[in-house]
Design an enzyme around this catalytic site. Sequence first.
Site, PDB file in Angstrom:
ATOM      1  N   HIS A  50       0.841  -1.212   0.000  1.00 44.00           N
ATOM      2  CA  HIS A  50       0.000   0.000   0.000  1.00 44.00           C
ATOM      3  C   HIS A  50       0.871   1.256   0.000  1.00 44.00           C
ATOM      4  O   HIS A  50       0.479   2.274   0.548  1.00 44.00           O
ATOM      5  CB  HIS A  50      -0.950   0.022   1.201  1.00 44.00           C
ATOM      6  CG  HIS A  50      -1.639  -1.281   1.426  1.00 44.00           C
ATOM      7  ND1 HIS A  50      -2.773  -1.653   0.719  1.00 44.00           N
ATOM      8  CD2 HIS A  50      -1.338  -2.349   2.216  1.00 44.00           C
ATOM      9  CE1 HIS A  50      -3.147  -2.876   1.096  1.00 44.00           C
ATOM     10  NE2 HIS A  50      -2.279  -3.328   2.000  1.00 44.00           N
ATOM     11  N   SER A  91      12.655  20.108 -17.173  1.00 44.87           N
ATOM     12  CA  SER A  91      11.517  20.985 -17.423  1.00 44.87           C
ATOM     13  C   SER A  91      11.947  22.123 -18.343  1.00 44.87           C
ATOM     14  O   SER A  91      13.078  22.593 -18.275  1.00 44.87           O
ATOM     15  CB  SER A  91      11.033  21.559 -16.086  1.00 44.87           C
ATOM     16  OG  SER A  91      10.225  22.691 -16.308  1.00 44.87           O
ATOM     17  N   LYS A 145      14.944  20.953 -12.407  1.00 45.46           N
ATOM     18  CA  LYS A 145      14.213  19.684 -12.439  1.00 45.46           C
ATOM     19  C   LYS A 145      14.953  18.579 -13.184  1.00 45.46           C
ATOM     20  O   LYS A 145      15.552  18.793 -14.224  1.00 45.46           O
ATOM     21  CB  LYS A 145      12.851  19.888 -13.113  1.00 45.46           C
ATOM     22  CG  LYS A 145      11.914  20.788 -12.337  1.00 45.46           C
ATOM     23  CD  LYS A 145      11.218  20.049 -11.217  1.00 45.46           C
ATOM     24  CE  LYS A 145      10.011  19.305 -11.761  1.00 45.46           C
ATOM     25  NZ  LYS A 145       9.417  18.443 -10.732  1.00 45.46           N
ATOM     26  N   GLU A 203       7.982   7.245 -17.109  1.00 46.31           N
ATOM     27  CA  GLU A 203       6.542   7.508 -17.160  1.00 46.31           C
ATOM     28  C   GLU A 203       5.971   7.042 -18.501  1.00 46.31           C
ATOM     29  O   GLU A 203       4.849   6.516 -18.565  1.00 46.31           O
ATOM     30  CB  GLU A 203       6.267   8.994 -16.913  1.00 46.31           C
ATOM     31  CG  GLU A 203       6.519   9.370 -15.458  1.00 46.31           C
ATOM     32  CD  GLU A 203       6.652  10.863 -15.203  1.00 46.31           C
ATOM     33  OE1 GLU A 203       6.826  11.243 -14.038  1.00 46.31           O
ATOM     34  OE2 GLU A 203       6.606  11.659 -16.168  1.00 46.31           O
TER      35      GLU A 203
END
Length: 503
Positions: free
Chosen positions: A157, A294, A300, A307
């Site tokens: 979880h 970014s 970043k 992803e």
Amino acid sequence: MSEEPESASDVVRRDRFSGGPARGFLSSLAADERIFAADLAVDRAHVVMLAEQGIVGDDEAAAILDALDAVEADGFSALPDGEDVHAAIETAVVDRAGDVGGKMHTARSRNDEVATCIRHRLREDVLDAVEATVALREALAEAAEAHAEIVMPGYTHLQPAQPTTVGHYLLSYEQAVARDTARLFDAYERVNRSPLGAAAFAGTPFDVDRERTADLLGFDGGHASEASVTSSQAKRSDGVVSNSMDAVSTRDFLVEVVAALANLAATVSGFAEDLVVFSNKGLAELSDDYSSTSSIMPQKKNPDTLELVRATAGDAAAGLNGLLTTLKGLPRAYNRDLQKATPHAWETVDDVTEAVAVAAGAAATATWDEEALAEAAGEGFSTATGVADLLAMAGLPFRKAHEMVAKASESGADYAALDAAAEDVLGDSLSSYVEREAVEAALDPVESVAARDSTGGPAPDAVAAGLAAAQDGIAADERALGDRRESLAAARDRLHEEVSQYA
Ligand code: ARG
């Protein structure tokens, strides 16, 4: 495709069915580039068989085979317009060889032809996908070996649950992807059969030799000796899809392949998600090659690549859904809907194979922060289960031990909290059940891991055994892959050899 459709009128449509306004809608020619080489091989095998059976003369076969060489040399982009690659190649053959070229399509249909071409090409794609899975497993096993005993938090979880090791974690994915490899091999066995000779669906009065074309094209229905192919299937493999109606109608082999790929993509998406989470927590760092930045926020470093790997599972599931939805409820035998089934498989196999390769690269180059992992491994009283196990080993019912440790977890994760809870729940001091040193050891993540030495567990010996098994499995699958590649190459040589006899 060429700019001169006038001179090269499609031999299948002729003047009557020029396609009208739906000409482009009907055509699969653009998508068929993928099966151009397959169709040339299928044409050659068919013509060799026709000559061997005396259905066409040797000189007729020679003229057709010559024309096919020229079509191949000119390339896909030089093909005349046509409803599909089969019609366009036939038109080109007739253009070059004259009327005798019209004998090429004797005793067959585009229905058995296209099904054969798809299988011929898909074999290569499935083996490429297998190769990508094996490379991913190698990357995982190597990283597991290098980080075998580095303690890390294990989650359920997404909460710290029990300490484990990086080796144990990575091998969990190696083992899952090994099943994906096996599923792809299993699907390959049924892809690798020939529908050729089924004609439109109803067979042919010509004395065709279906086993011969199957053999010339390397359709051998799998390898009986390989562990990943069940023996009952291997015994049945005769290289042809026998019933002629089934042979042209079925695309179940596409479903099997795409389902195996969707399953693989789902597995790999979990790994990608883990790496996204671990890098977010500072437990692992992705190499710059597998990161992005970014356009506005200069500080970043984003896990975009992972992803996209994660998202590929969605595309693969969509491909499987599109394929099954297209196939559902189709009547026997051939229906043009089938033309729209094939691209789902091409897209899925390309996307998933690429994503798996990217995941392998990310796995091989990610670095693991030993200190941060060790610190996180003990967070959230992650050794609580080990303390309960210790008490249960001393004879306390596990449920009682669970209750006692749960009580302790409300006030702290140390000996004092446990001792107080023991007084409270068990009515006795903790030391009356287990020695203090044993409790302190159970609270230590490294000791906690070492204690869990059951088969497949995270203790160093268990991980070493898992690693050895993984390496054996990888080597076996590499051999199985090599065998299949070799047998396809041998078939290519055999066909080339036979064709050259007509030169
Ligand atoms: N391009 C077609 C396909 O992919 C070839 C078969 C056409 N056959 C027919 N009976 N119209 O399915």
